[in-house]
Design a protein around this motif. Structure first.
Motif, PDB file in Angstrom:
ATOM      1  N   ALA A 298       2.148 -10.527  -7.057  1.00  0.00           N
ATOM      2  CA  ALA A 298       3.289 -10.809  -6.188  1.00  0.00           C
ATOM      3  C   ALA A 298       3.313  -9.921  -4.950  1.00  0.00           C
ATOM      4  O   ALA A 298       3.912 -10.279  -3.936  1.00  0.00           O
ATOM      5  CB  ALA A 298       4.589 -10.638  -6.964  1.00  0.00           C
ATOM      6  N   SER A 299       2.646  -8.764  -5.007  1.00  0.00           N
ATOM      7  CA  SER A 299       2.766  -7.786  -3.931  1.00  0.00           C
ATOM      8  C   SER A 299       1.784  -8.012  -2.792  1.00  0.00           C
ATOM      9  O   SER A 299       2.044  -7.621  -1.660  1.00  0.00           O
ATOM     10  CB  SER A 299       2.567  -6.368  -4.480  1.00  0.00           C
ATOM     11  N   SER A 300       0.655  -8.632  -3.082  1.00  0.00           N
ATOM     12  CA  SER A 300      -0.379  -8.802  -2.059  1.00  0.00           C
ATOM     13  C   SER A 300      -0.264 -10.172  -1.410  1.00  0.00           C
ATOM     14  O   SER A 300      -0.016 -11.176  -2.082  1.00  0.00           O
ATOM     15  CB  SER A 300      -1.777  -8.634  -2.672  1.00  0.00           C
ATOM     16  N   THR A 301      -0.434 -10.210  -0.087  1.00  0.00           N
ATOM     17  CA  THR A 301      -0.371 -11.472   0.645  1.00  0.00           C
ATOM     18  C   THR A 301      -1.754 -12.046   0.905  1.00  0.00           C
ATOM     19  O   THR A 301      -1.886 -13.231   1.162  1.00  0.00           O
ATOM     20  CB  THR A 301       0.346 -11.271   1.993  1.00  0.00           C
ATOM     21  N   GLU A 302      -2.779 -11.228   0.837  1.00  0.00           N
ATOM     22  CA  GLU A 302      -4.145 -11.700   1.050  1.00  0.00           C
ATOM     23  C   GLU A 302      -4.682 -12.265  -0.265  1.00  0.00           C
ATOM     24  O   GLU A 302      -4.864 -11.543  -1.243  1.00  0.00           O
ATOM     25  CB  GLU A 302      -5.034 -10.551   1.531  1.00  0.00           C
ATOM     26  N   GLU A 303      -4.928 -13.573  -0.272  1.00  0.00           N
ATOM     27  CA  GLU A 303      -5.216 -14.274  -1.515  1.00  0.00           C
ATOM     28  C   GLU A 303      -6.470 -13.761  -2.212  1.00  0.00           C
ATOM     29  O   GLU A 303      -6.461 -13.518  -3.419  1.00  0.00           O
ATOM     30  CB  GLU A 303      -5.348 -15.781  -1.245  1.00  0.00           C
ATOM     31  N   GLU A 304      -7.555 -13.589  -1.484  1.00  0.00           N
ATOM     32  CA  GLU A 304      -8.806 -13.155  -2.109  1.00  0.00           C
ATOM     33  C   GLU A 304      -8.687 -11.734  -2.658  1.00  0.00           C
ATOM     34  O   GLU A 304      -9.152 -11.440  -3.769  1.00  0.00           O
ATOM     35  CB  GLU A 304      -9.959 -13.233  -1.112  1.00  0.00           C
ATOM     36  N   LYS A 305      -8.054 -10.863  -1.889  1.00  0.00           N
ATOM     37  CA  LYS A 305      -7.862  -9.483  -2.347  1.00  0.00           C
ATOM     38  C   LYS A 305      -6.971  -9.456  -3.583  1.00  0.00           C
ATOM     39  O   LYS A 305      -7.242  -8.725  -4.553  1.00  0.00           O
ATOM     40  CB  LYS A 305      -7.232  -8.660  -1.222  1.00  0.00           C
ATOM     41  N   LYS A 306      -5.911 -10.260  -3.575  1.00  0.00           N
ATOM     42  CA  LYS A 306      -4.997 -10.329  -4.711  1.00  0.00           C
ATOM     43  C   LYS A 306      -5.721 -10.812  -5.962  1.00  0.00           C
ATOM     44  O   LYS A 306      -5.558 -10.242  -7.043  1.00  0.00           O
ATOM     45  CB  LYS A 306      -3.838 -11.272  -4.376  1.00  0.00           C
ATOM     46  N   ALA A 307      -6.520 -11.849  -5.815  1.00  0.00           N
ATOM     47  CA  ALA A 307      -7.248 -12.398  -6.961  1.00  0.00           C
ATOM     48  C   ALA A 307      -8.261 -11.392  -7.498  1.00  0.00           C
ATOM     49  O   ALA A 307      -8.414 -11.241  -8.719  1.00  0.00           O
ATOM     50  CB  ALA A 307      -7.953 -13.691  -6.550  1.00  0.00           C
ATOM     51  N   ARG A 308      -8.921 -10.677  -6.597  1.00  0.00           N
ATOM     52  CA  ARG A 308      -9.946  -9.705  -7.022  1.00  0.00           C
ATOM     53  C   ARG A 308      -9.306  -8.528  -7.762  1.00  0.00           C
ATOM     54  O   ARG A 308      -9.775  -8.127  -8.843  1.00  0.00           O
ATOM     55  CB  ARG A 308     -10.722  -9.207  -5.806  1.00  0.00           C
ATOM     56  N   LEU A 309      -8.218  -7.978  -7.213  1.00  0.00           N
ATOM     57  CA  LEU A 309      -7.528  -6.859  -7.858  1.00  0.00           C
ATOM     58  C   LEU A 309      -6.938  -7.276  -9.207  1.00  0.00           C
ATOM     59  O   LEU A 309      -7.011  -6.535 -10.187  1.00  0.00           O
ATOM     60  CB  LEU A 309      -6.424  -6.333  -6.941  1.00  0.00           C
ATOM     61  N   SER A 310      -6.372  -8.477  -9.242  1.00  0.00           N
ATOM     62  CA  SER A 310      -5.785  -8.973 -10.480  1.00  0.00           C
ATOM     63  C   SER A 310      -6.848  -9.150 -11.554  1.00  0.00           C
ATOM     64  O   SER A 310      -6.622  -8.837 -12.727  1.00  0.00           O
ATOM     65  CB  SER A 310      -5.072 -10.305 -10.225  1.00  0.00           C
ATOM     66  N   ALA A 311      -8.006  -9.657 -11.156  1.00  0.00           N
ATOM     67  CA  ALA A 311      -9.094  -9.869 -12.110  1.00  0.00           C
ATOM     68  C   ALA A 311      -9.551  -8.545 -12.717  1.00  0.00           C
ATOM     69  O   ALA A 311      -9.735  -8.430 -13.935  1.00  0.00           O
ATOM     70  CB  ALA A 311     -10.262 -10.577 -11.427  1.00  0.00           C
TER      71      ALA A 311
END
Length: 232
Positions: free
Chosen positions: A136-149
């Protein structure tokens, strides 16, 4: 269009099957299965507690597996499944943490004790709440997906710790299995298996719905991006 129609029919069949199995499960729990001699009616929460705990573990295994697949392929489909499973798993873990103290009050005369399984289960809940907050905190989709993974993979380490905590620390938390095998009457075992099946079907039904919702969100975001490009 035919593919969409097939997915809708499959979802409807899964939803109907889930409803039927869940109704059978409720009948077995509240009407068919006998009460436990010591705890009485309150023991019936056991079937909800164990069923939701199994699904919570399985949901976070799905997060772990599809996070790995995403990091290898960078396919957003795997990220959507991982994200959907994490949200559902967090809900089921919340149910585990609610039903556990109700059972503990009758067994130990205390709503909460900081014994290993309860503590590690609470840690697991915090880990996946943090996972959701990262998304929810990140707006950059690829960065958010990578960190979440990455977080989803690391967070899964706590699942086997929760599962084996009773054996490793030799505490008094109730166990479904003992050294001699299944420590349940046949009716209780059947009810438990139906309960596990019901909650598992429930998980898969809502996983398909949540993943479709994430897909629609991504499609809408892509449509907005294309509209902005055309306007510019």
């Amino acid at each position: 269009m035919a593919h969409v129609g097939f997915k809708e029919r499959l979802s409807a069949v899964l939803g109907l099957t889930t409803f039927i199995v869940m109704m059978v499960d409720l009948f077995l729990i509240f009407i068919w299965v006998p009460e436990e001699k010591t705890l009485g009616a309150v023991q019936k929460i056991f079937y909800f507690h164990v069923g939701t705990a199994w699904v919570a573990f399985f949901a976070f295994f799905v997060v772990f597996l599809f996070s790995i697949l995403y990091l290898k392929s960078r396919n957003s489909k795997w990220d959507r499944i991982a994200a959907a499973s994490a949200e559902i798993g967090t809900v089921f873990t919340t149910v585990v943490l609610i039903t556990g103290p109700i059972w503990a009050k009758s067994s130990w005369n205390a709503w909460w004790t900081w014994e290993p399984r309860l503590t590690t289960s609470l840690i697991l809940w915090f880990i996946y709440v943090a996972y959701i907050l990262i998304r929810a905190s990140s707006t950059e989709e690829e960065k958010k997906a990578r960190l979440s993974a990455v977080f989803g993979i690391i967070g899964f380490i706590d699942v086997p710790i929760v599962f084996f905590s009773v054996k490793w620390w030799n505490v008094s938390h109730p166990m479904v299995f003992d050294q001699g095998g299944m420590n349940l009457a046949p009716e209780m075992f059947i009810t438990l298996m139906v309960s596990v099946a019901a909650f598992t079907l429930f998980y898969f039904y809502y996983l398909t719905k949540a993943a479709a919702l994430f897909q629609a969100r991504d499609d809408l975001r892509e449509l907005k991006r294309k509209m902005r490009e055309r306007l510019n």
